[in-house]
Scaffold this motif. Structure first.
Motif, short mmCIF file in Angstrom:
data_model
loop_
_atom_site.label_atom_id
_atom_site.label_comp_id
_atom_site.label_asym_id
_atom_site.label_seq_id
_atom_site.Cartn_x
_atom_site.Cartn_y
_atom_site.Cartn_z
N ILE A 95 0.86 -1.18 0.00
CA ILE A 95 0.00 0.00 0.00
C ILE A 95 0.90 1.24 0.00
CG2 ILE A 95 -1.78 1.25 1.24
CD1 ILE A 95 -2.62 -1.46 2.46
N HIS A 96 0.97 1.89 -1.14
CA HIS A 96 1.76 3.11 -1.27
C HIS A 96 0.78 4.28 -1.39
CE1 HIS A 96 5.49 0.94 -1.87
NE2 HIS A 96 4.86 0.16 -2.74
N ARG A 97 0.74 5.10 -0.39
CA ARG A 97 -0.14 6.26 -0.43
C ARG A 97 0.67 7.45 0.07
NH1 ARG A 97 -5.67 5.45 1.42
NH2 ARG A 97 -5.87 7.37 0.26
N SER A 98 0.56 8.54 -0.62
CA SER A 98 1.34 9.72 -0.25
C SER A 98 1.00 10.21 1.16
CB SER A 98 1.12 10.83 -1.27
OG SER A 98 -0.26 11.14 -1.37
N ILE A 99 -0.22 10.03 1.60
CA ILE A 99 -0.60 10.49 2.93
C ILE A 99 0.20 9.76 4.01
CG2 ILE A 99 -2.55 8.89 3.22
CD1 ILE A 99 -4.01 11.24 4.68
N TYR A 100 0.56 8.50 3.78
CA TYR A 100 1.32 7.76 4.78
C TYR A 100 2.71 8.37 4.97
CZ TYR A 100 -2.29 4.15 4.23
OH TYR A 100 -3.48 3.48 4.17
N ALA A 101 3.33 8.76 3.89
CA ALA A 101 4.65 9.39 4.00
C ALA A 101 4.55 10.70 4.78
CB ALA A 101 5.23 9.65 2.61
N GLY A 102 3.51 11.48 4.50
CA GLY A 102 3.32 12.74 5.22
C GLY A 102 3.03 12.52 6.69
N LEU A 103 2.16 11.56 7.00
CA LEU A 103 1.80 11.31 8.39
C LEU A 103 2.98 10.80 9.20
CD1 LEU A 103 -1.75 9.73 8.10
CD2 LEU A 103 -1.14 11.92 9.15
N SER A 104 3.93 10.15 8.55
CA SER A 104 5.11 9.66 9.25
C SER A 104 5.87 10.79 9.95
CB SER A 104 6.05 8.94 8.28
OG SER A 104 5.41 7.82 7.73
N PHE A 105 5.71 12.01 9.43
CA PHE A 105 6.44 13.15 9.98
C PHE A 105 5.52 14.23 10.53
CE2 PHE A 105 8.99 11.20 6.62
CZ PHE A 105 10.08 10.80 7.38
N LYS A 113 -2.42 23.19 11.32
CA LYS A 113 -2.25 23.11 9.86
C LYS A 113 -2.50 21.68 9.37
CE LYS A 113 0.96 26.97 9.49
NZ LYS A 113 2.34 27.38 9.21
N VAL A 114 -2.00 20.71 10.12
CA VAL A 114 -2.22 19.30 9.76
C VAL A 114 -3.72 19.02 9.79
CG1 VAL A 114 -1.88 16.91 10.47
CG2 VAL A 114 0.05 18.50 10.51
N SER A 115 -4.39 19.47 10.83
CA SER A 115 -5.83 19.27 10.96
C SER A 115 -6.58 19.89 9.78
CB SER A 115 -6.34 19.86 12.27
OG SER A 115 -7.73 19.70 12.37
N ALA A 116 -6.19 21.09 9.39
CA ALA A 116 -6.86 21.77 8.27
C ALA A 116 -6.71 20.98 6.96
CB ALA A 116 -6.31 23.19 8.10
N VAL A 117 -5.51 20.47 6.73
CA VAL A 117 -5.27 19.69 5.51
C VAL A 117 -6.07 18.39 5.56
CG1 VAL A 117 -3.52 18.39 4.23
CG2 VAL A 117 -3.03 20.70 5.02
N THR A 160 -13.91 3.42 4.95
CA THR A 160 -12.90 3.21 5.99
C THR A 160 -11.98 4.42 6.09
OG1 THR A 160 -12.99 0.82 5.67
CG2 THR A 160 -11.02 1.70 6.75
N GLU A 161 -11.61 4.98 4.94
CA GLU A 161 -10.74 6.16 4.95
C GLU A 161 -11.42 7.35 5.61
OE1 GLU A 161 -8.17 8.96 1.94
OE2 GLU A 161 -8.38 6.84 1.49
N VAL A 162 -12.71 7.52 5.40
CA VAL A 162 -13.45 8.61 6.04
C VAL A 162 -13.36 8.46 7.55
CG1 VAL A 162 -15.80 9.48 6.49
CG2 VAL A 162 -15.02 9.14 4.14
N GLU A 163 -13.61 7.26 8.05
CA GLU A 163 -13.55 7.03 9.50
C GLU A 163 -12.13 7.28 10.03
OE1 GLU A 163 -13.90 3.24 12.51
OE2 GLU A 163 -15.20 3.27 10.74
N TRP A 164 -11.14 6.80 9.31
CA TRP A 164 -9.74 6.94 9.68
C TRP A 164 -9.34 8.41 9.71
CZ3 TRP A 164 -5.53 8.08 6.19
CH2 TRP A 164 -4.25 7.82 6.71
N LEU A 165 -9.74 9.17 8.68
CA LEU A 165 -9.43 10.60 8.63
C LEU A 165 -10.09 11.35 9.78
CD1 LEU A 165 -9.65 11.24 4.79
CD2 LEU A 165 -7.60 11.52 6.22
N GLN A 166 -11.32 10.98 10.10
CA GLN A 166 -12.00 11.63 11.23
C GLN A 166 -11.24 11.39 12.53
OE1 GLN A 166 -15.87 9.85 10.50
NE2 GLN A 166 -16.64 11.74 9.60
N GLN A 167 -10.71 10.19 12.72
CA GLN A 167 -9.91 9.90 13.91
C GLN A 167 -8.63 10.72 13.92
OE1 GLN A 167 -9.35 5.65 13.98
NE2 GLN A 167 -11.51 5.23 14.35
#
Length: 186
Positions: A95-105, A113-117, A160-167
């Motif tokens: 699973i390669h998703r750009s959001i995972y790389a961003g969330l790692s940091f 700002k993270v919340s807004a994005v 599932t992504e909607v639920e995950w993003l809300q968390q």
């Protein structure tokens, strides 16, 4: 997914030219799960023809437009299609998703700002989800079950992504991006 599999699969439905394949991918909203660049499409057609998997049945000439080369799948192509299909069904992909790389940091960024994005991404994901649910309902009665299950799978992933993003948004809003440990899972 292999561009060649897409081409051969759509040619199983009947003769087509490359631009028509591209239009079908767009019309069927396959772009949500298939990456298909026009350049790679034409190149793939050339390769398939050289390998004997497709053949030219007609060239439509129009003085106002470029020639359209119409292709059909050969018997050899039908066998290759089935082989590609079975290989695709067996693939296990990372699973390669750009959001995972961003969330790692994300712990090193401003939580607001993270919340807004993440809120923007949540909004876009919900829009995409609703669009695909509508498409699913429109196609429900007249489409192959396997195609419906592709849409259903994408819908389930988006739900599932909607639920995950809300968390994630809750974590960012509660200033917990910098916390360590598994306490968030309780």
């Amino acid at each position: 997914m292999s561009v060649k599999l897409v081409i051969l699969g759509l040619l199983m439905e009947g003769e087509k030219h490359p631009y028509e394949i591209q239009q079908i991918v767009n019309e069927r909203h396959m772009k949500h799960y298939i990456k298909l660049a026009a350049g790679s499409l034409y190149y793939a057609f050339e390769q398939l023809e050289k390998q004997g998997y497709v053949e030219v049945v007609d060239v439509v000439r129009d003085s106002n437009r470029p020639d359209k080369t119409i292709y059909r799948i050969t018997e050899k192509g039908k066998q290759h299609f089935e082989q590609l299909l079975l290989e695709q069904l067996q693939k296990h992909e990372h699973i390669h998703r750009s959001i995972y790389a961003g969330l790692s940091f994300a712990a090193y960024a401003d939580e607001e700002k993270v919340s807004a994005v993440l809120k923007q991404r949540l909004h876009e994901t919900k829009q995409q989800l609703e669009k695909l649910k509508l498409i699913f309902e429109q196609k429900r009665e007249n489409e192959y079950v396997t195609k419906l299950y592709v849409l259903k799978g994408v819908i389930m992933h988006l739900e599932t992504e909607v639920e995950w993003l809300q968390q994630l948004i809750n974590i960012a809003n509660n200033k917990k991006l910098k916390e360590k440990g598994g306490g968030l899972w309780q």
